[in-house]
Design a protein around this motif. Structure first.
Motif, PDB file in Angstrom:
ATOM      1  N   MET A   1       0.990  -1.126   0.074  1.00  0.00           N
ATOM      2  CA  MET A   1       0.127  -0.086   0.047  1.00  0.00           C
ATOM      3  C   MET A   1       0.891   1.328   0.029  1.00  0.00           C
ATOM      4  O   MET A   1       1.754   1.247   0.703  1.00  0.00           O
ATOM      5  CB  MET A   1      -1.025   0.045   1.191  1.00  0.00           C
ATOM      6  CG  MET A   1      -1.898  -1.228   1.220  1.00  0.00           C
ATOM      7  SD  MET A   1      -3.269  -1.028  -0.141  1.00  0.00           S
ATOM      8  CE  MET A   1      -4.251  -0.160   0.659  1.00  0.00           C
ATOM      9  N   ILE A   2       0.286   2.291  -0.523  1.00  0.00           N
ATOM     10  CA  ILE A   2       1.067   3.477  -0.737  1.00  0.00           C
ATOM     11  C   ILE A   2       0.627   4.510   0.194  1.00  0.00           C
ATOM     12  O   ILE A   2      -0.617   4.879   0.535  1.00  0.00           O
ATOM     13  CB  ILE A   2       1.056   4.074  -2.038  1.00  0.00           C
ATOM     14  CG1 ILE A   2       1.693   3.209  -3.218  1.00  0.00           C
ATOM     15  CG2 ILE A   2       1.545   5.529  -2.412  1.00  0.00           C
ATOM     16  CD1 ILE A   2       0.937   3.305  -4.380  1.00  0.00           C
ATOM     17  N   GLY A   3       1.571   5.071   1.035  1.00  0.00           N
ATOM     18  CA  GLY A   3       1.064   5.911   2.347  1.00  0.00           C
ATOM     19  C   GLY A   3       1.846   7.291   2.109  1.00  0.00           C
ATOM     20  O   GLY A   3       2.488   7.757   1.032  1.00  0.00           O
ATOM     21  N   ILE A   4       1.457   7.993   3.265  1.00  0.00           N
ATOM     22  CA  ILE A   4       2.160   9.509   3.057  1.00  0.00           C
ATOM     23  C   ILE A   4       3.745   9.457   3.041  1.00  0.00           C
ATOM     24  O   ILE A   4       4.220  10.519   2.115  1.00  0.00           O
ATOM     25  CB  ILE A   4       1.576  10.267   4.231  1.00  0.00           C
ATOM     26  CG1 ILE A   4       1.706  11.602   3.954  1.00  0.00           C
ATOM     27  CG2 ILE A   4       2.333   9.961   5.505  1.00  0.00           C
ATOM     28  CD1 ILE A   4       0.440  12.211   2.816  1.00  0.00           C
ATOM     29  N   PRO A   5       4.482   8.593   3.389  1.00  0.00           N
ATOM     30  CA  PRO A   5       5.949   8.888   3.150  1.00  0.00           C
ATOM     31  C   PRO A   5       6.345   8.693   1.927  1.00  0.00           C
ATOM     32  O   PRO A   5       7.079   9.578   1.254  1.00  0.00           O
ATOM     33  CB  PRO A   5       6.546   7.692   3.923  1.00  0.00           C
ATOM     34  CG  PRO A   5       5.547   7.015   5.163  1.00  0.00           C
ATOM     35  CD  PRO A   5       4.200   7.711   4.393  1.00  0.00           C
ATOM     36  N   GLU A   6       5.739   7.742   1.003  1.00  0.00           N
ATOM     37  CA  GLU A   6       6.132   7.709  -0.530  1.00  0.00           C
ATOM     38  C   GLU A   6       5.484   8.973  -1.276  1.00  0.00           C
ATOM     39  O   GLU A   6       6.032   9.412  -1.934  1.00  0.00           O
ATOM     40  CB  GLU A   6       5.080   6.406  -0.805  1.00  0.00           C
ATOM     41  CG  GLU A   6       5.831   5.117  -0.620  1.00  0.00           C
ATOM     42  CD  GLU A   6       5.421   4.768   0.981  1.00  0.00           C
ATOM     43  OE1 GLU A   6       6.100   3.746   1.556  1.00  0.00           O
ATOM     44  OE2 GLU A   6       4.519   5.257   1.383  1.00  0.00           O
ATOM     45  N   ILE A   7       4.444   9.404  -0.670  1.00  0.00           N
ATOM     46  CA  ILE A   7       3.802  10.642  -1.466  1.00  0.00           C
ATOM     47  C   ILE A   7       4.546  11.839  -1.059  1.00  0.00           C
ATOM     48  O   ILE A   7       5.084  12.555  -2.250  1.00  0.00           O
ATOM     49  CB  ILE A   7       2.287  10.784  -1.057  1.00  0.00           C
ATOM     50  CG1 ILE A   7       1.562   9.565  -1.631  1.00  0.00           C
ATOM     51  CG2 ILE A   7       1.895  12.156  -1.713  1.00  0.00           C
ATOM     52  CD1 ILE A   7       0.027   9.650  -1.181  1.00  0.00           C
ATOM     53  N   GLU A   8       5.065  12.098  -0.125  1.00  0.00           N
ATOM     54  CA  GLU A   8       6.168  13.049   0.450  1.00  0.00           C
ATOM     55  C   GLU A   8       7.359  13.115  -0.254  1.00  0.00           C
ATOM     56  O   GLU A   8       7.889  14.035  -1.043  1.00  0.00           O
ATOM     57  CB  GLU A   8       6.204  13.177   1.962  1.00  0.00           C
ATOM     58  CG  GLU A   8       4.828  13.441   2.654  1.00  0.00           C
ATOM     59  CD  GLU A   8       5.205  13.567   4.184  1.00  0.00           C
ATOM     60  OE1 GLU A   8       4.700  14.321   4.733  1.00  0.00           O
ATOM     61  OE2 GLU A   8       5.829  12.845   4.654  1.00  0.00           O
ATOM     62  N   ALA A   9       7.724  11.855  -0.451  1.00  0.00           N
ATOM     63  CA  ALA A   9       9.091  11.552  -1.204  1.00  0.00           C
ATOM     64  C   ALA A   9       8.878  11.961  -2.713  1.00  0.00           C
ATOM     65  O   ALA A   9       9.873  12.552  -3.313  1.00  0.00           O
ATOM     66  CB  ALA A   9       9.612  10.125  -1.013  1.00  0.00           C
ATOM     67  N   ALA A  10       7.841  11.550  -3.306  1.00  0.00           N
ATOM     68  CA  ALA A  10       7.555  11.984  -4.745  1.00  0.00           C
ATOM     69  C   ALA A  10       7.400  13.484  -4.958  1.00  0.00           C
ATOM     70  O   ALA A  10       7.812  14.101  -5.608  1.00  0.00           O
ATOM     71  CB  ALA A  10       6.084  11.279  -5.020  1.00  0.00           C
ATOM     72  N   ALA A  11       6.757  14.085  -4.017  1.00  0.00           N
ATOM     73  CA  ALA A  11       6.563  15.554  -3.939  1.00  0.00           C
ATOM     74  C   ALA A  11       7.968  16.299  -3.968  1.00  0.00           C
ATOM     75  O   ALA A  11       8.345  17.259  -4.686  1.00  0.00           O
ATOM     76  CB  ALA A  11       5.962  15.954  -2.888  1.00  0.00           C
ATOM     77  N   GLU A  12       8.858  15.849  -3.169  1.00  0.00           N
ATOM     78  CA  GLU A  12      10.142  16.205  -2.940  1.00  0.00           C
ATOM     79  C   GLU A  12      10.926  15.879  -4.609  1.00  0.00           C
ATOM     80  O   GLU A  12      11.678  16.704  -5.137  1.00  0.00           O
ATOM     81  CB  GLU A  12      10.994  15.658  -1.976  1.00  0.00           C
ATOM     82  CG  GLU A  12      12.437  16.498  -1.902  1.00  0.00           C
ATOM     83  CD  GLU A  12      12.996  15.715  -0.589  1.00  0.00           C
ATOM     84  OE1 GLU A  12      14.412  15.945  -0.385  1.00  0.00           O
ATOM     85  OE2 GLU A  12      12.545  15.092   0.313  1.00  0.00           O
ATOM     86  N   ARG A  13      10.857  14.779  -5.130  1.00  0.00           N
ATOM     87  CA  ARG A  13      11.539  14.560  -6.130  1.00  0.00           C
ATOM     88  C   ARG A  13      10.879  15.257  -7.603  1.00  0.00           C
ATOM     89  O   ARG A  13      11.858  15.855  -8.187  1.00  0.00           O
ATOM     90  CB  ARG A  13      11.377  12.914  -6.570  1.00  0.00           C
ATOM     91  CG  ARG A  13      12.035  12.381  -7.901  1.00  0.00           C
ATOM     92  CD  ARG A  13      11.526  10.925  -8.127  1.00  0.00           C
ATOM     93  NE  ARG A  13      11.690  10.105  -7.161  1.00  0.00           N
ATOM     94  CZ  ARG A  13      10.970   9.404  -6.289  1.00  0.00           C
ATOM     95  NH1 ARG A  13       9.669   9.053  -6.659  1.00  0.00           N
ATOM     96  NH2 ARG A  13      11.513   8.571  -5.309  1.00  0.00           N
ATOM     97  N   ILE A  14       9.817  15.576  -7.538  1.00  0.00           N
ATOM     98  CA  ILE A  14       9.156  16.253  -8.928  1.00  0.00           C
ATOM     99  C   ILE A  14       8.878  17.766  -8.582  1.00  0.00           C
ATOM    100  O   ILE A  14       8.828  18.531  -9.485  1.00  0.00           O
ATOM    101  CB  ILE A  14       7.825  15.823  -9.137  1.00  0.00           C
ATOM    102  CG1 ILE A  14       6.790  16.268  -7.932  1.00  0.00           C
ATOM    103  CG2 ILE A  14       7.862  14.278  -9.482  1.00  0.00           C
ATOM    104  CD1 ILE A  14       5.210  15.246  -8.435  1.00  0.00           C
ATOM    105  N   ALA A  15       9.500  18.184  -7.427  1.00  0.00           N
ATOM    106  CA  ALA A  15       9.401  19.610  -7.243  1.00  0.00           C
ATOM    107  C   ALA A  15      10.429  20.548  -8.249  1.00  0.00           C
ATOM    108  O   ALA A  15      11.667  19.803  -8.346  1.00  0.00           O
ATOM    109  CB  ALA A  15       9.788  20.057  -5.820  1.00  0.00           C
ATOM    110  N   GLY A  16       9.900  21.487  -8.956  1.00  0.00           N
ATOM    111  CA  GLY A  16      10.719  22.100  -9.957  1.00  0.00           C
ATOM    112  C   GLY A  16      10.554  21.640 -11.133  1.00  0.00           C
ATOM    113  O   GLY A  16      10.949  22.068 -12.047  1.00  0.00           O
ATOM    114  N   HIS A  17       9.898  20.513 -11.139  1.00  0.00           N
ATOM    115  CA  HIS A  17       9.469  19.940 -12.705  1.00  0.00           C
ATOM    116  C   HIS A  17       8.134  20.147 -12.938  1.00  0.00           C
ATOM    117  O   HIS A  17       7.701  20.124 -14.207  1.00  0.00           O
ATOM    118  CB  HIS A  17       9.813  18.277 -12.803  1.00  0.00           C
ATOM    119  CG  HIS A  17      11.412  18.001 -12.605  1.00  0.00           C
ATOM    120  ND1 HIS A  17      12.208  18.145 -13.465  1.00  0.00           N
ATOM    121  CD2 HIS A  17      12.181  17.711 -11.269  1.00  0.00           C
ATOM    122  CE1 HIS A  17      13.583  18.026 -13.347  1.00  0.00           C
ATOM    123  NE2 HIS A  17      13.624  17.539 -11.895  1.00  0.00           N
ATOM    124  N   VAL A  18       7.245  20.156 -12.094  1.00  0.00           N
ATOM    125  CA  VAL A  18       5.691  20.344 -12.276  1.00  0.00           C
ATOM    126  C   VAL A  18       5.383  21.544 -11.516  1.00  0.00           C
ATOM    127  O   VAL A  18       6.013  21.956 -10.679  1.00  0.00           O
ATOM    128  CB  VAL A  18       5.107  19.017 -11.695  1.00  0.00           C
ATOM    129  CG1 VAL A  18       5.510  17.777 -12.364  1.00  0.00           C
ATOM    130  CG2 VAL A  18       5.140  18.776 -10.156  1.00  0.00           C
TER     131      VAL A  18
END
Length: 320
Positions: A1-18
């Motif tokens: 299952m996908i939780g808030i840690p994975e989503i927060e990590a994705a947010a950090e990864r894509i910041a500046g690109h989207v």
């Protein structure tokens, strides 16, 4: 299952690109529906839909060998556009497989971005071709059966939870379920009391059929809304939706197109039918939960041409 840690990590990864898209109260929709309405305007995202988030998250997770070999995706429109444009920005070679029913503008944009576009007779055939290309060495960037992609789409819900005023009910469109799975995971963590409603169109009912059957099943596709027309959901999105989402509502194509016209008139935004479907569903939600609701609408995309929307509107008798 996908939780808030994975989503927060994705947010950090894509910041500046989207783009961190606006979360705004809509006075026009509030008047139309008779309750407060807050909109998350993903149609203002890069490439015109939320799909850029998941595609970027996945592209940035590739190994050097995977980057060198290139990526492939199957799409009814928006995922293909997102992958083509974001892959070009990140210097990754992309192949996009689309059914011939995909909007001509979507095919054109993907090609103009530099992707190799392959057209098939239908979505089932598109998924089959992608499987063969993956076997040849390309890395599949799946539109919804990928935890990295879902976490990327979940950043929509993360931003909504941070930026929105209090809401009781959030409506999200469903194709294969990647967006609603990610949004629901984020909202359940940050706004646990919020009800989350999925919305499909008739003839693109992969999630509601899966919920009725107890798991993913293939479904016949007949909706004009190609961006919601997944031939089946994945076990991953089914598991998330079945555990986190209140209910999935199904609306007719005609009402989804009417919703596009209403969004243009009352919200002043140009949306595609996948987003237009939220308005007839919102009326049904209000019938169930009552007039004290405060609605959140994830306006997922705006990649429909005026010719498309006006043509459907005339076909359904909504315009002279």
């Amino acid at each position: 299952m996908i939780g808030i840690p994975e989503i927060e990590a994705a947010a950090e990864r894509i910041a500046g690109h989207v783009v961190r898209t606006p979360t705004l109260a809509s006075p026009g929709l509030s008047t139309l529906l008779g309750v407060p309405v807050i909109t998350k305007l993903e149609l203002l995202q890069r490439t015109g839909s939320f799909k850029s988030r998941g595609a970027t998250a996945r592209l940035l997770s590739l190994s050097e060998a995977e980057r060198a070999a290139g990526v492939v995706a199957v799409s009814g429109g928006n995922h293909g556009i997102a992958l083509a444009v974001m892959a070009a920005a990140l210097d990754v070679k992309a192949t996009v497989v689309m059914p011939r029913s995909a909007p001509a503008r979507s095919v054109e944009i993907a090609r103009d971005a530099g992707a190799s576009v392959r057209l098939t007779d239908g979505m089932d055939e598109a998924f089959e071709l992608v499987g063969r290309l993956r076997d040849e060495g390309l890395t599949l960037v799946h539109p919804f059966d990928d935890p990295v992609v879902i976490a990327g789409q979940g950043t929509v819900g993360l931003e909504f939870a941070e930026d929105a005023e209090e809401v009781t009910d959030v409506l999200v469109s469903i194709g294969g379920g990647g967006l609603i799975a990610g949004v629901a995971a984020a909202l359940r963590a940050r706004r646990p009391g919020v009800r989350i409603w999925g919305v499909e169109t008739e003839g693109a009912e992969a999630m509601s059929r899966a919920l009725a059957a107890g798991g993913p099943v293939p479904v016949p596709l007949s909706s004009i809304v190609t961006t919601l027309s997944a031939p089946t959901v994945s076990q991953l999105t089914y598991d998330l939706v079945s555990s986190l989402v209140t209910e999935v509502l199904v609306v007719p194509d005609r009402e989804a197109v009417r919703g596009c016209l209403e969004l243009a008139e009352h919200a002043k935004v140009w949306a595609e039918p996948a987003a237009g479907s939220l308005l007839p569903a919102a009326r049904r939600v209000l019938e169930r939960v009552g007039p004290d609701a405060r609605l959140g609408l994830v306006v997922c995309g705006g990649n429909a041409t005026p010719g498309d929307v006006f043509g459907w509107s005339r076909e359904f008798g909504l315009l002279p």
